[in-house]
Design an enzyme around this catalytic site. Structure first.
Site, mmCIF file in Angstrom:
data_model
loop_
_atom_site.group_PDB
_atom_site.id
_atom_site.type_symbol
_atom_site.label_atom_id
_atom_site.label_comp_id
_atom_site.label_asym_id
_atom_site.label_seq_id
_atom_site.Cartn_x
_atom_site.Cartn_y
_atom_site.Cartn_z
ATOM 1 N N HIS A 109 67.420 96.325 41.100
ATOM 2 C CA HIS A 109 66.146 96.974 41.407
ATOM 3 C C HIS A 109 66.283 98.054 42.472
ATOM 4 O O HIS A 109 65.394 98.897 42.634
ATOM 5 C CB HIS A 109 65.115 95.925 41.855
ATOM 6 C CG HIS A 109 63.729 96.229 41.388
ATOM 7 N ND1 HIS A 109 63.180 97.489 41.455
ATOM 8 C CD2 HIS A 109 62.775 95.431 40.828
ATOM 9 C CE1 HIS A 109 61.951 97.461 40.969
ATOM 10 N NE2 HIS A 109 61.683 96.225 40.575
ATOM 11 N N ASP B 247 64.345 101.081 38.579
ATOM 12 C CA ASP B 247 63.009 100.497 38.669
ATOM 13 C C ASP B 247 62.627 99.856 37.340
ATOM 14 O O ASP B 247 63.209 100.159 36.282
ATOM 15 C CB ASP B 247 61.978 101.568 39.047
ATOM 16 C CG ASP B 247 62.172 102.076 40.470
ATOM 17 O OD1 ASP B 247 62.708 101.303 41.291
ATOM 18 O OD2 ASP B 247 61.804 103.229 40.740
#
Length: 439
Positions: A412, A416
């Protein structure tokens, strides 16, 4: 990849000069990140001559077993580190080499001195008075041990004092090694660290291999040790998240049927080609976290997870986006064979920008994979199975299609959730319409 002995310098024919011309052969670094390795097997014996190109030994790294070749002619005068030795530091001497015709009488002395250098580190304090330090229990034990007569005893009687260094006692406690059965090689028979690490239970004391045995201890290979360390670090430090989609594989299966008839063998290269195309559409997923920067790659070098007897390894199919299905298939199969044979060169498994792990052949329909740092994504591919789906256009209102489930694990910090979703949509689109990546 084969490493070579450095060229032995030209020497004088005088015997006294030749004694000093004997050379130490150090443990080579088989890759830029290698710090230690194992001696799998010496291919030459002590006293054997060798020619340029001869394989001298096999070195076990964390990923493969690699041949070490001689660059020039010479003689293997003395072996310092024997077959099967693990955790040998890069740069430490493992043999004494010479040229044919050289005087080898000094080889044993050089080997003994070289072998003693690593083992002297834990006990360097024995030759140094440490009177200013209050806790001198180790030094006092050394003095007591030096006053005791040296004797070789396989096992001490109960109640007899055991002379061992503190680090040797600590390691013995951790590994369950009985110090009373360890033969010390330190001063006056004192047990040192290397004695405990090299201890092997006698064959007669080993538990018989019977059906009633409750367990078997399997030694950890260098490869397994590195895999465990890196995967633990990845799972603990990288913020993983997971996206799963189901893909209709009917068209890919029809394409594969035609492809297999043409090649006369099974092929599964369509998935790699679709991965490369999706990475071209969503380049953010083809990135690596490097601490201060995020590096985005311009081409898809895809690591393919391959199970081997010693652990998992990920050989790389380079620049997949520029290759056709036949080339991808040929390269993937060749790399997988080399991986299982332990013959991969470092450049064939180090690097990569994206990883694919496939357990579909084991009838696993869904799983999640751990990211291979510094990469940011890994795709877990499950099996393809028939599934009933709604089909209003059909008279029965449903139809049977071949469905494959895939799960993308992403870092992450780099990718995204929306970016991961776009990549998955692109990947699914290519596999459900395979002609799009063939044109």
């Amino acid at each position: 990849m084969a490493f070579s002995l450095a060229r032995i310098a030209a020497r004088s024919l005088h015997t006294s000069c030749r004694r000093h011309a004997l050379s130490k052969f150090a443990m080579p670094a088989m890759s830029p990140t290698m710090t230690e390795g194992g001696i799998a097997a010496w291919k030459k014996k002590e006293g054997d001559t060798f020619s340029a190109g001869d394989v001298l030994l096999e070195i076990e790294t964390d990923k493969a077993t690699i041949d070490v070749e001689a660059q020039d002619d010479g003689v293997l005068a003395k072996i310092i580190v024997a077959d099967g030795t693990k955790n040998v530091s890069v740069g430490s001497p493992i043999a004494i080499v010479a040229e044919e015709g050289d005087d080898l009488s000094d080889a044993a002395r050089m080997a003994s001195e070289a072998a003693a250098q690593p083992s002297s580190k834990p006990t360097t304090h024995q030759g140094e008075p440490e009177l200013s330090s209050p806790p001198t229990s180790d030094a006092s034990k050394d003095q007591v041990s030096q006053s005791q007569p040296q004797e070789a005893k396989p096992e001490l009687a109960k109640g007899d004092r055991i002379f061992a260094s503190p680090i040797a006692k600590k390691i013995a406690l951790e590994r369950g090694v009985p110090l009373s059965k360890v033969q010390g090689t330190g001063p006056e028979g004192r047990i040192i660290r290397e004695d405990v690490e090299k201890y092997q239970p006698p064959v007669s004391a080993a538990a018989p291999a019977t059906p009633t045995a409750e367990y078997v201890d399997i030694p950890i290979s260098n490869m397994r040790k590195v895999i465990g360390t890196r995967l633990t670090q990845s799972k603990q430090e990288l913020p993983h998240y997971y996206l799963t989609v189901e893909i209709n594989m009917d068209r890919v299966l029809k394409l594969r049927e035609v492809f297999n008839k043409t090649l006369g063998e099974k092929d599964k290269s369509a998935k790699l080609s679709a991965v490369a195309c999706a990475l071209a559409d969503v380049p953010e997923a083809n990135s690596a976290w490097l601490g201060e920067v995020i590096r985005q790659y311009n081409r898809a070098d895809i690591s393919v997870a391959v199970a081997t007897p010693t652990g998992l390894i990920t050989p790389i199919v380079m620049d997949v986006g520029s290759k056709g299905l036949a080339t991808i298939s040929t390269e993937t199969k060749a790399l997988a064979k080399k991986a299982r044979d332990g013959k991969l060169a470092p450049q064939e498994y180090q690097g990569g920008t994206f990883t694919v792990s496939n357990l579909g052949m084991f009838d696993i329909d869904h799983f999640t994979a751990i990211i291979n740092p510094p990469q940011s994504c890994i795709l877990a591919v499950g099996s393809t199975k028939p599934s009933i789906v709604p089909a209003p256009e059909e008279e029965r209102g449903f139809k049977t299609v071949n469905v494959m489930r895939v799960t993308l694990s992403s870092d992450h910090r780099v990718v995204d959730g929306a970016v991961g979703a776009r990549w998955m949509a692109a990947f699914k689109g290519y596999l459900e319409n395979p002609l799009t990546f063939m044109l």
